[in-house]
Design a protein around this motif. Structure first.
Motif, short mmCIF file in Angstrom:
data_model
loop_
_atom_site.label_atom_id
_atom_site.label_comp_id
_atom_site.label_asym_id
_atom_site.label_seq_id
_atom_site.Cartn_x
_atom_site.Cartn_y
_atom_site.Cartn_z
N ALA A 424 47.68 43.60 46.81
CA ALA A 424 46.98 44.49 45.88
C ALA A 424 47.72 44.60 44.55
O ALA A 424 47.10 44.71 43.49
N MET A 425 49.04 44.58 44.59
CA MET A 425 49.80 44.64 43.35
C MET A 425 49.54 43.41 42.49
O MET A 425 49.52 43.46 41.26
N GLU A 426 49.30 42.30 43.17
CA GLU A 426 49.03 41.05 42.44
C GLU A 426 47.61 41.02 41.90
O GLU A 426 47.38 40.61 40.75
N THR A 427 46.64 41.46 42.70
CA THR A 427 45.24 41.39 42.26
C THR A 427 44.88 42.53 41.32
O THR A 427 43.92 42.42 40.55
N GLY A 428 45.61 43.65 41.38
CA GLY A 428 45.40 44.72 40.42
C GLY A 428 44.36 45.73 40.86
O GLY A 428 43.96 45.80 42.01
N GLY A 429 43.90 46.54 39.90
CA GLY A 429 42.96 47.61 40.16
C GLY A 429 43.58 48.98 39.92
O GLY A 429 44.75 49.11 39.56
N TYR A 430 42.77 50.02 40.13
CA TYR A 430 43.21 51.38 39.84
C TYR A 430 44.44 51.77 40.64
O TYR A 430 45.41 52.32 40.11
N GLU A 431 44.42 51.49 41.95
CA GLU A 431 45.51 51.93 42.82
C GLU A 431 46.83 51.28 42.41
O GLU A 431 47.87 51.95 42.33
N ALA A 432 46.79 49.98 42.14
CA ALA A 432 48.01 49.28 41.73
C ALA A 432 48.49 49.74 40.37
O ALA A 432 49.70 49.76 40.09
#
Length: 466
Positions: A424-432
């Motif tokens: 998730a840290m690599e793909t990104g988004g709000y949470e990351a």
């Protein structure tokens, strides 16, 4: 000072009530449960949603803190669920301190958690995309209500029977970060606690994974959201006190459509139906092992780029998005680029803020991990928004090692925000973009929980290998 005086008077009355109770001649499990309203009589802000800054304007349905006390001749544990968005470590410490002073129950045996309800009062006030402590009167009020609920539950203990089972709900949730319906946790964990002889329900502790955000940021009415609706339905049909515990819903939300207030009732009824069905299939026992332990681990804070590094990366991302739009890239590909851009935007904002005020940099964060064992079920509590993959892994490992069921309890005993996976840290988004901790924080918490699982009691011995 006035709170301490009220607490002292309450404790005096409590000890009078305690000494008038019969001494239990029987061994085995004893249990009591109680609940208290946590709707404040004064205006406060509401938790969640950075675009909602106003205080609440009314009450759609009541909010509660619910408490269960379980004990045998060796151990006492307390499980507290609340219709709040989150609990910080400070409030956790205050409530535990009051409980220990009144009952001698160790702090490590007391679990406090929040439903992560985004329609609840909050003692934090929004300030842009940051939050500041601004509601001290609410903290004092919550401390009293939490403590009173536990002390009442403690005075109401009776001989009891306990059992655990789990059901499933498919189709109610989705993974909002991966945008699929597969990487979720469909388990509905149910702990049934009933009177030993009459078999009346004392309490139902249930666990499910899904973000309570149905009502949205435009809502200014306090509500228990779908967990509150589920608890009301369970209490109405089974009796007793229904304690909801939230799972690892960092990346899991609920599917909904139509009127939000109708939806929280529909989702709540759906969840309650599975809880009630599962409860009816549980075989309870009078003798079960109770055990608890906790450990505070130190997590590394999220690395911070220099302003130059962050702004250079953000500029490259902006260029990539503009070029992708010109090439007519697919919507899904554009979404991936925008998710990564969101992380870089947050990184640049964080870099500038820390450059202006270095004290805002969080080098390390403390996080409490707690494991409570009730018979053949383990409740693993973590202080934040864990991504669901970690909970699924932990459940599989505990099942393999100890032949036990597991409920991951999030938003427990503190709050450190999102705990995302490396993917998730690599793909990104709000949470990351908003996580405060290093990418390895989730792994640290999982391994700490496994270590505690080996410590909490003699029943937690690795299953025999064949």
């Amino acid at each position: 000072m006035r709170y301490q005086q009220r607490l002292l008077l309450f404790l005096c009355a409590y000890f009078v009530a305690l000494t008038s109770q019969p001494i239990f001649a029987e061994s085995g499990i004893r249990a009591g449960a109680a609940k208290r309203s946590i709707v404040p009589s004064f205006p406060t802000h509401m938790g969640g949603f950075f675009d909602r800054n106003q205080p609440f304007e009314g009450v759609h349905d009541d909010l509660y803190v619910r408490a269960v006390v379980l004990e045998n001749d060796a151990t006492t544990i307390v499980m507290i669920g609340s219709d709040l968005m989150a609990l910080d470590a400070e409030l956790t410490h205050m409530v535990r301190q009051d409980i220990t002073a009144a009952t001698q129950i160790p702090a490590s045996h007391v679990l406090l958690c929040a439903a992560h309800n985004h329609s609840a009062p909050s003692y934090y006030q929004k300030q842009g995309e940051a939050e500041i402590k601004a509601e001290p009167s609410l903290r004092t009020f919550l401390r009293k209500q939490f403590t009173d609920a536990v002390l009442e539950a403690h005075t109401r203990r009776v001989p009891a029977r306990v059992g655990f089972a789990s059901g499933q709900i498919q189709g109610l949730t989705r993974n909002r970060q991966q945008r699929n319906n597969e990487v979720i946790d469909p388990q509905v964990g149910v702990l049934r606690i009933e009177e030993r002889d009459e078999r009346r329900t004392i309490a139902t502790v249930f666990n499910f994974t899904g973000h309570p955000v149905v009502l949205g940021s435009s809502n200014l009415l306090l509500s228990g959201e779908f967990p509150g609706a589920a608890s009301r339905a369970v209490e109405s049909l089974l009796g007793g006190v229904a304690v909801f515990t939230q799972g690892a819903c960092g990346d899991v939300t609920v599917n909904r459509s139509g009127d939000p207030f109708h939806e929280i009732e529909r989702i709540g009824r759906t969840l309650a139906g599975e809880v009630i069905k599962t409860s009816g299939l549980i075989t309870c026992a009078t003798e079960v092992l109770l055990s608890a332990a906790s450990r505070t681990v130190r997590l590394e804070g999220r690395p911070v780029l220099s302003v130059t590094e962050a702004e250079t990366a953000l500029s490259r991302s902006t260029t990539s998005i503009e070029e992708a739009k010109a090439r007519g890239l697919s919507q899904s590909s554009m979404q991936l680029l925008e998710d990564k851009h969101r992380v870089l935007t947050a990184a640049a904002r964080r870099a500038r803020a820390i450059a202006d005020d270095p004290s805002k940099k969080e080098d390390q964060l403390d996080a409490e991990v707690q494991v409570i064992e009730v018979g053949d079920a383990a409740f693993v509590a973590v202080p934040g928004e864990l991504f669901v993959e970690y909970a699924l892994e932990l459940r599989a490992r505990i099942r393999q090692e100890f032949q036990m069921s597991t409920c991951l309890v999030g938003y427990a005993n503190g709050y450190i925000g999102y705990i995302v996976t490396p993917r998730a840290m690599e793909t990104g988004g709000y949470e990351a973009s908003s996580t405060r901790v290093d990418v390895l924080a989730g792994r640290t918490l999982v391994e700490a929980a496994m270590s505690l699982a080996y410590e909490v009691g003699p029943r937690l011995e690795p299953a025999q290998k064949h």
